[in-house]
Scaffold this motif. Sequence first.
Motif, PDB file in Angstrom:
ATOM      1  N   PHE A 130       0.828  -1.207   0.000  1.00 53.68           N
ATOM      2  CA  PHE A 130       0.000   0.000   0.000  1.00 53.68           C
ATOM      3  C   PHE A 130       0.865   1.261   0.000  1.00 53.68           C
ATOM      4  CE2 PHE A 130      -2.644  -3.430   1.389  1.00 53.68           C
ATOM      5  CZ  PHE A 130      -3.762  -3.239   0.595  1.00 53.68           C
ATOM      6  N   LEU A 131       2.140   1.093   0.295  1.00 56.02           N
ATOM      7  CA  LEU A 131       3.097   2.199   0.209  1.00 56.02           C
ATOM      8  C   LEU A 131       3.908   2.090  -1.089  1.00 56.02           C
ATOM      9  CD1 LEU A 131       4.287   4.593   1.852  1.00 56.02           C
ATOM     10  CD2 LEU A 131       5.997   3.007   2.723  1.00 56.02           C
ATOM     11  N   PHE A 132       4.254   0.868  -1.414  1.00 51.14           N
ATOM     12  CA  PHE A 132       5.135   0.573  -2.544  1.00 51.14           C
ATOM     13  C   PHE A 132       4.504  -0.605  -3.299  1.00 51.14           C
ATOM     14  CE2 PHE A 132       9.194  -1.979  -3.481  1.00 51.14           C
ATOM     15  CZ  PHE A 132       9.370  -1.375  -4.716  1.00 51.14           C
ATOM     16  N   PRO A 133       3.565  -0.284  -4.243  1.00 51.81           N
ATOM     17  CA  PRO A 133       2.797  -1.353  -4.897  1.00 51.81           C
ATOM     18  C   PRO A 133       3.657  -2.313  -5.709  1.00 51.81           C
ATOM     19  CG  PRO A 133       1.853   0.799  -5.353  1.00 51.81           C
ATOM     20  CD  PRO A 133       3.177   1.044  -4.699  1.00 51.81           C
ATOM     21  N   GLN A 134       3.193  -3.543  -5.800  1.00 51.85           N
ATOM     22  CA  GLN A 134       3.920  -4.573  -6.553  1.00 51.85           C
ATOM     23  C   GLN A 134       4.020  -4.183  -8.033  1.00 51.85           C
ATOM     24  OE1 GLN A 134       2.413  -8.471  -5.826  1.00 51.85           O
ATOM     25  NE2 GLN A 134       4.001  -9.465  -7.018  1.00 51.85           N
ATOM     26  N   LEU A 135       2.969  -3.577  -8.555  1.00 46.66           N
ATOM     27  CA  LEU A 135       2.956  -3.097  -9.942  1.00 46.66           C
ATOM     28  C   LEU A 135       2.363  -1.693  -9.925  1.00 46.66           C
ATOM     29  CD1 LEU A 135       3.463  -4.052 -12.900  1.00 46.66           C
ATOM     30  CD2 LEU A 135       1.040  -4.578 -12.990  1.00 46.66           C
ATOM     31  N   GLU A 136       3.106  -0.748 -10.497  1.00 52.11           N
ATOM     32  CA  GLU A 136       2.661   0.639 -10.392  1.00 52.11           C
ATOM     33  C   GLU A 136       2.862   1.350 -11.714  1.00 52.11           C
ATOM     34  OE1 GLU A 136       3.810   4.465  -7.590  1.00 52.11           O
ATOM     35  OE2 GLU A 136       5.082   2.713  -7.571  1.00 52.11           O
ATOM     36  N   LYS A 137       1.797   2.006 -12.175  1.00 51.17           N
ATOM     37  CA  LYS A 137       1.898   2.777 -13.414  1.00 51.17           C
ATOM     38  C   LYS A 137       2.596   4.090 -13.076  1.00 51.17           C
ATOM     39  CE  LYS A 137      -1.748   2.570 -16.239  1.00 51.17           C
ATOM     40  NZ  LYS A 137      -3.079   2.914 -16.776  1.00 51.17           N
ATOM     41  N   LEU A 138       3.753   4.338 -13.698  1.00 49.10           N
ATOM     42  CA  LEU A 138       4.494   5.554 -13.361  1.00 49.10           C
ATOM     43  C   LEU A 138       4.208   6.694 -14.334  1.00 49.10           C
ATOM     44  CD1 LEU A 138       8.108   4.411 -12.399  1.00 49.10           C
ATOM     45  CD2 LEU A 138       6.255   5.050 -10.883  1.00 49.10           C
ATOM     46  N   MET A 139       4.155   6.328 -15.621  1.00 53.23           N
ATOM     47  CA  MET A 139       3.973   7.369 -16.639  1.00 53.23           C
ATOM     48  C   MET A 139       3.149   6.817 -17.787  1.00 53.23           C
ATOM     49  SD  MET A 139       7.900   8.527 -17.046  1.00 53.23           S
ATOM     50  CE  MET A 139       8.888   9.038 -15.668  1.00 53.23           C
ATOM     51  N   VAL A 140       2.342   7.693 -18.390  1.00 55.61           N
ATOM     52  CA  VAL A 140       1.631   7.323 -19.615  1.00 55.61           C
ATOM     53  C   VAL A 140       1.906   8.419 -20.636  1.00 55.61           C
ATOM     54  CG1 VAL A 140      -0.596   6.777 -20.650  1.00 55.61           C
ATOM     55  CG2 VAL A 140      -0.197   6.268 -18.227  1.00 55.61           C
ATOM     56  N   PHE A 141       2.378   8.025 -21.825  1.00 58.39           N
ATOM     57  CA  PHE A 141       2.697   9.008 -22.863  1.00 58.39           C
ATOM     58  C   PHE A 141       1.789   8.796 -24.071  1.00 58.39           C
ATOM     59  CE2 PHE A 141       6.575   8.631 -20.433  1.00 58.39           C
ATOM     60  CZ  PHE A 141       6.991   9.947 -20.310  1.00 58.39           C
ATOM     61  N   ASN A 142       1.370   9.890 -24.700  1.00 56.15           N
ATOM     62  CA  ASN A 142       0.652   9.760 -25.970  1.00 56.15           C
ATOM     63  C   ASN A 142       1.663   9.768 -27.119  1.00 56.15           C
ATOM     64  OD1 ASN A 142       1.437  12.352 -26.321  1.00 56.15           O
ATOM     65  ND2 ASN A 142      -0.579  13.267 -25.975  1.00 56.15           N
ATOM     66  N   ASN A 143       1.158   9.800 -28.351  1.00 56.76           N
ATOM     67  CA  ASN A 143       2.065   9.709 -29.502  1.00 56.76           C
ATOM     68  C   ASN A 143       3.097  10.831 -29.550  1.00 56.76           C
ATOM     69  OD1 ASN A 143       1.118   7.357 -30.454  1.00 56.76           O
ATOM     70  ND2 ASN A 143      -0.420   8.273 -31.821  1.00 56.76           N
TER      71      ASN A 143
END
Length: 342
Positions: A63-76
Motif C-alpha cells: 500500500f506504500l510501494f505497490p507490486q505493480l505501479e503505473k508511473l507514466m503514460v505518454f501519448n504519440n
Amino acid sequence: MRCAAIPKNKIKEAIGVLVKDYSVVAPAKRNGLLEFQKITDIGDDIIKAIDNDELPYKSPKEFLFPQLEKLMVFNNGCNLVEEEVEDKTVIIGVKPCDLEGLKVLTAVFSEGKYKDEKVIKRRENIILVGTGCRSKKPGCFCDERGVDKNFSKDCDIFIEKPDGYGKNYEFYSFTDTGDYVLDKFASKGLVADAVMDIPKSKPEAESQKAQLIIEADENTLFNKIDWGKIAEKCMGCGTCTYICPTCHCFDFKDVLEDGKAVRYRCWDSCMYPKFTLHASGHNPRPSKKERYRQRILHKYIYVKQNFGYIACTGCGRCIRSCPAGMNIKSVVHEIMGVLKSE
Ligand code: SF4
Ligand code: SF4
C-alpha cells in the motif's frame, strides 16, 4: 503521546469516526489467508483486525510501494497524459514489526540522495493504526531484533486491546492526525474518561535491545564468512524478497497499451541472476553465493549505513515461506559466531 479509553460497546462507532473520509485497509481472511486488503463494510472485519493475534501473511508494504505501479503514460507526441491521484487510506491492525518495516521503507524512499515523490505522497496520505501481538509466532524473532511485539509508537494511533475482563480499548496517539481523531472521539461522547495525557511507561519497549546485529565492515564479511556454504540450499526463487516487509528492489517495464506508451514499476528480486546482469554480459553477482551475501549485507549493513536502520524486523515471514528451509536468524547467528571467534 495522548490516550483515550474507548468502551468496548462503542468501538465500532469509534472506528467509524476514524475511517470517515478514508479508504480502509485491514487484515481480513479471504480463502483462508489473512491478508491486508481494502475493506468496504465497516463492520466485524475491522474489529477482528484489531482483536486478531495472527500476523497477516504479507505486510502492508504494497500500500506504500505497490507490486505493480503505473508511473507514466505518454501519448504519440510523447507528452505525459495522466497523473494518478492517490486515495487517502487508513491501514488498521498493523503489528509492531510491520510498523518498523514501513518506517524503514519510508526512510529508503524519502531520505538521502534519491527521493521518490510517488511513495512520499502515498505515505502522506496514509494513517497508520497499530495493534500488538499477544504471542510470538513460529519463526518470529522480533525480540532479537529489538522490536517490542506489544507496543509501537511508529504509527498515528496504537490500539491496546482490553485483556480478559478489561472494559476499554486504549487509543494512543503519536501525531497531530492521531490527536485530531481522539478529539473527535471526545466530541462525540465516545471516550470513557476525558481524553488525557498518560505517560504510560512501557518498560519492555525501553529495555528491549537488539541482540541480532552484525558489527563488521564489508571487507571482513566478504572474506571471513563462507557464503558458498551458507547459500548452498538457496534455490534463488525470490520468495523471501517478495514477502519481506522491507525489501524494495524494483525494475521498469515499458509497454504499449491502447496506443499509449506506459511505463510500469514492478517489484524485482536481488536473488535472481539477471538482477545485476549488465548489458555487456558481465554479472557482478554471478552465483547464489554473491546474491545471498548481498541480501544479508543489504539488510544488516548497507541500509544501516545509509539510513540508520537494520532492514530486518524479525517478522519471520521469509523463514516460514522459504521452500529450501533457509533461516535468516540462524544465518546471522552463524555470522556473529564466526566474527566472535576471530
Ligand atoms: S526463499 Fe529461500 S530458496 Fe527462495 S531465494 Fe529466498 S532464501 Fe533462496
Ligand atoms: S528478512 Fe525475513 S525476518 Fe527479516 S524482515 Fe524480511 S521477511 Fe521478516
